[in-house]
Write a protein that holds these residues in place. Structure first.
Motif, PDB file in Angstrom:
ATOM      1  N   MET A  87      -9.300  23.678  25.563  1.00  0.00           N
ATOM      2  CA  MET A  87      -8.740  23.772  26.898  1.00  0.00           C
ATOM      3  C   MET A  87      -8.845  22.404  27.548  1.00  0.00           C
ATOM      4  O   MET A  87      -9.901  21.799  27.533  1.00  0.00           O
ATOM      5  N   ALA A  88      -7.755  21.918  28.130  1.00  0.00           N
ATOM      6  CA  ALA A  88      -7.794  20.599  28.747  1.00  0.00           C
ATOM      7  C   ALA A  88      -6.936  20.585  30.004  1.00  0.00           C
ATOM      8  O   ALA A  88      -5.745  20.372  29.952  1.00  0.00           O
ATOM      9  N   GLU A  89      -7.545  20.872  31.160  1.00  0.00           N
ATOM     10  CA  GLU A  89      -6.794  20.908  32.415  1.00  0.00           C
ATOM     11  C   GLU A  89      -7.776  21.175  33.549  1.00  0.00           C
ATOM     12  O   GLU A  89      -8.908  21.551  33.336  1.00  0.00           O
ATOM     13  N   THR A  90      -7.346  20.946  34.761  1.00  0.00           N
ATOM     14  CA  THR A  90      -8.120  21.336  35.935  1.00  0.00           C
ATOM     15  C   THR A  90      -7.234  22.143  36.866  1.00  0.00           C
ATOM     16  O   THR A  90      -6.011  22.010  36.869  1.00  0.00           O
ATOM     17  N   VAL A  91      -7.877  23.016  37.635  1.00  0.00           N
ATOM     18  CA  VAL A  91      -7.151  23.802  38.615  1.00  0.00           C
ATOM     19  C   VAL A  91      -6.888  22.943  39.845  1.00  0.00           C
ATOM     20  O   VAL A  91      -7.674  22.096  40.218  1.00  0.00           O
ATOM     21  N   GLY A  92      -5.770  23.169  40.493  1.00  0.00           N
ATOM     22  CA  GLY A  92      -5.459  22.437  41.717  1.00  0.00           C
ATOM     23  C   GLY A  92      -4.117  21.752  41.615  1.00  0.00           C
ATOM     24  O   GLY A  92      -3.900  20.922  40.753  1.00  0.00           O
ATOM     25  N   MET A  93      -3.174  22.115  42.492  1.00  0.00           N
ATOM     26  CA  MET A  93      -1.842  21.518  42.432  1.00  0.00           C
ATOM     27  C   MET A  93      -1.195  21.642  43.804  1.00  0.00           C
ATOM     28  O   MET A  93      -1.528  22.516  44.594  1.00  0.00           O
ATOM     29  N   THR A  94      -0.284  20.746  44.080  1.00  0.00           N
ATOM     30  CA  THR A  94       0.490  20.844  45.311  1.00  0.00           C
ATOM     31  C   THR A  94       1.666  21.762  45.080  1.00  0.00           C
ATOM     32  O   THR A  94       2.047  22.058  43.938  1.00  0.00           O
ATOM     33  N   LEU A  95       2.265  22.235  46.161  1.00  0.00           N
ATOM     34  CA  LEU A  95       3.435  23.100  46.050  1.00  0.00           C
ATOM     35  C   LEU A  95       4.562  22.377  45.322  1.00  0.00           C
ATOM     36  O   LEU A  95       5.273  22.953  44.501  1.00  0.00           O
ATOM     37  N   ARG A 117      -1.641  18.054  18.791  1.00  0.00           N
ATOM     38  CA  ARG A 117      -2.194  16.939  18.014  1.00  0.00           C
ATOM     39  C   ARG A 117      -2.709  15.832  18.941  1.00  0.00           C
ATOM     40  O   ARG A 117      -3.804  15.298  18.750  1.00  0.00           O
ATOM     41  N   ARG A 118      -1.939  15.506  19.966  1.00  0.00           N
ATOM     42  CA  ARG A 118      -2.340  14.439  20.881  1.00  0.00           C
ATOM     43  C   ARG A 118      -3.599  14.802  21.664  1.00  0.00           C
ATOM     44  O   ARG A 118      -4.448  13.943  21.921  1.00  0.00           O
ATOM     45  N   VAL A 119      -3.737  16.076  22.027  1.00  0.00           N
ATOM     46  CA  VAL A 119      -4.937  16.506  22.745  1.00  0.00           C
ATOM     47  C   VAL A 119      -6.166  16.377  21.850  1.00  0.00           C
ATOM     48  O   VAL A 119      -7.244  15.947  22.293  1.00  0.00           O
ATOM     49  N   ASP A 160      -6.947  13.191  14.410  1.00  0.00           N
ATOM     50  CA  ASP A 160      -6.168  14.435  14.392  1.00  0.00           C
ATOM     51  C   ASP A 160      -6.563  15.333  13.221  1.00  0.00           C
ATOM     52  O   ASP A 160      -5.784  16.159  12.767  1.00  0.00           O
ATOM     53  N   ASP A 161      -7.795  15.179  12.743  1.00  0.00           N
ATOM     54  CA  ASP A 161      -8.261  16.012  11.628  1.00  0.00           C
ATOM     55  C   ASP A 161      -8.160  17.500  11.942  1.00  0.00           C
ATOM     56  O   ASP A 161      -7.921  18.321  11.038  1.00  0.00           O
ATOM     57  N   ASP A 187      -3.662  23.534  25.602  1.00  0.00           N
ATOM     58  CA  ASP A 187      -3.574  22.077  25.453  1.00  0.00           C
ATOM     59  C   ASP A 187      -2.578  21.521  26.468  1.00  0.00           C
ATOM     60  O   ASP A 187      -1.458  22.034  26.590  1.00  0.00           O
ATOM     61  N   VAL A 188      -2.977  20.465  27.157  1.00  0.00           N
ATOM     62  CA  VAL A 188      -2.102  19.777  28.102  1.00  0.00           C
ATOM     63  C   VAL A 188      -2.190  18.279  27.829  1.00  0.00           C
ATOM     64  O   VAL A 188      -3.289  17.734  27.679  1.00  0.00           O
ATOM     65  N   LEU A 189      -1.046  17.620  27.746  1.00  0.00           N
ATOM     66  CA  LEU A 189      -1.036  16.183  27.500  1.00  0.00           C
ATOM     67  C   LEU A 189      -1.894  15.458  28.536  1.00  0.00           C
ATOM     68  O   LEU A 189      -1.871  15.813  29.723  1.00  0.00           O
ATOM     69  N   PRO A 190      -2.648  14.444  28.117  1.00  0.00           N
ATOM     70  CA  PRO A 190      -3.552  13.757  29.045  1.00  0.00           C
ATOM     71  C   PRO A 190      -2.879  13.288  30.332  1.00  0.00           C
ATOM     72  O   PRO A 190      -3.439  13.438  31.423  1.00  0.00           O
ATOM     73  N   GLU A 191      -1.669  12.756  30.214  1.00  0.00           N
ATOM     74  CA  GLU A 191      -1.008  12.205  31.400  1.00  0.00           C
ATOM     75  C   GLU A 191      -0.462  13.284  32.335  1.00  0.00           C
ATOM     76  O   GLU A 191      -0.011  12.977  33.449  1.00  0.00           O
ATOM     77  N   TYR A 192      -0.501  14.564  31.910  1.00  0.00           N
ATOM     78  CA  TYR A 192      -0.029  15.655  32.767  1.00  0.00           C
ATOM     79  C   TYR A 192      -1.163  16.573  33.210  1.00  0.00           C
ATOM     80  O   TYR A 192      -0.914  17.628  33.797  1.00  0.00           O
TER      81      TYR A 192
END
Length: 389
Positions: free
Chosen positions: A1-9, A42-44, A52-53, A105-110
């Motif tokens: 799991m890679a993300e945080t809660v919290g977003m604008t409308l 893979r990127r995560v 990427d093993d 999985d969420v891309l690092p930049e997103y």
């Protein structure tokens, strides 16, 4: 799991979640979303582990969908038409049919833009519609992120170990209503083993068991004459706490599966249908002719340089004879003989499993990090509810 809660409308409006189509072959025009989803995962893993093993190749991931014991679904999150996050949903079909397992999985930049929250909510809704009431999800933490500061250690509800409170993934899981249940220690070992190390460990194990035990080996399919013995061993081991058990499943998970010859053959057939190879060593108590221990290693179909230690078990009454060491050394040697391209083996263990952690250290395993296993109970659907609840 890679993300945080919290977003604008404004951010929320840019995220679109949909189910990914799984193509019949990777060359088809409709395979792009599937390939992009596999690349996100893979990127995560590259971000988390530095390699990427642990990432599926596209072919390996496609084969996962032929598993007769588990239904798999991939949801993807798109921003401006680009896949930036995925959540794999595994729905067991033979046992634990109230369970859903998620891999997010969420891309690092997103990350930190609400992508993970959108995906998780959609996955939970789908799980509810499928009648699942319990969700498991994991968070992964490399060894470099683990500190000795007590205030930065979140201890699970069962067993020892911890995950870092300061972790983005931990914050996300807690805010999403998940509870940390257990820790798995993640370790790796370079292959092949040093020949002198092998000789020393074999001598140590053989001295302890004093010729009272004999080894049996096979690859992929158990010999017919040993089939009933393996089924009895699996069932007997399932009735006790596995003091000498390691697996890539949550420790203590009760599958409820009862093994017999037919079930074992079905699991073998399913693995081979996915192109996977299985290297097995079992140990027999010579005086009784009973199988009392077993260890298995899995080799992926399309990436044989990275392999995975699966179950290792020894019956309670035969522990103390270094049988776990005996069968693991022998099986890793056979693996290197049959699959010389294998360069690293990975395993997950419960931190309280001191015996196998000691054996693994003797073999040369080093700790790469920990996986936190999180759980959430979903409300049951009321009568007459629809999938749009």
């Amino acid at each position: 799991m890679a993300e945080t809660v919290g977003m604008t409308l404004e951010e929320a409006k840019t995220v679109e979640v949909e189910q990914a189509w799984v193509p019949d072959n990777l060359d088809s025009p409709d395979a792009k979303d599937f390939l992009d989803a596999v690349e996100v995962a893979r990127r995560v893993r590259m971000q988390t582990w530095g390699s990427d093993d642990l990432a599926y190749t596209p072919l390996e991931k496609m084969l996962e969908f032929s598993d007769p014991y588990e239904r798999q679904i991939i949801l993807v999150a798109k921003v401006d038409g680009k896949i930036v996050g995925t959540i794999d949903i595994a729905l067991p079909l033979a046992d634990n049919i109230d369970l859903a397992e998620f891999t997010l999985d969420v891309l690092p930049e997103y990350q930190r833009r609400g992508v993970g929250r959108h995906l998780l909510e959609a996955a939970e809704q789908l799980a509810r519609a499928e009648g699942r009431t319990m969700v498991l999800v994991d968070t992964n933490h490399p060894a470099t992120s683990l500190t000795e500061i007590p205030e930065d250690q979140l201890i699970p509800g069962t067993g020892p170990g911890f995950v870092p409170v300061s972790s983005r993934e931990v914050d996300f899981a807690q805010r999403a209503g998940y509870t940390l249940q257990h820790i798995e220690q993640f370790s790796s070992c370079v292959l092949p083993l040093d020949s002198k190390l092998v000789a020393d460990l074999q001598a140590e194990a053989e001295e302890a068991n004093a010729g009272r035990y004999a080894l049996h080996h096979w690859t992929d399919r158990c010999p017919e004459r040993l089939l009933e013995g393996v089924a009895e061993l699996e069932n007997a081991a399932g009735e006790v706490v596995h003091g000498e058990d390691e697996a890539d499943e949550p420790a203590g998970a009760d599958t409820g599966m009862v093994f017999d010859a037919a079930v074992l053959r079905e699991t073998e057939d399913a693995a081979m249908a996915q192109g996977r190879r299985t290297v097995v060593t079992a140990v027999e108590h010579v005086a009784t002719g009973k199988l009392v221990g077993l260890t298995t290693i899995s080799v992926l179909a399309h990436r044989q340089d990275v392999v995975f230690q699966d179950d290792t078990l020894v019956l309670q009454e035969h522990r103390g004879n270094k049988l776990g060491l005996l069968i693991k050394v022998a099986n890793m040697e056979r693996l290197s003989e049959q699959f010389p391209d294998a360069r690293v083996i990975y395993t997950w263990n419960a931190p309280e499993n001191r015996y196998l952690l000691t054996v693994n250290k003797q073999l040369g395993f080093t700790t790469a990090g920990v996986t936190g296993l999180w759980q959430k109970e979903l409300p049951r659907r009321s009568a007459g509810a629809t999938t749009s609840d």
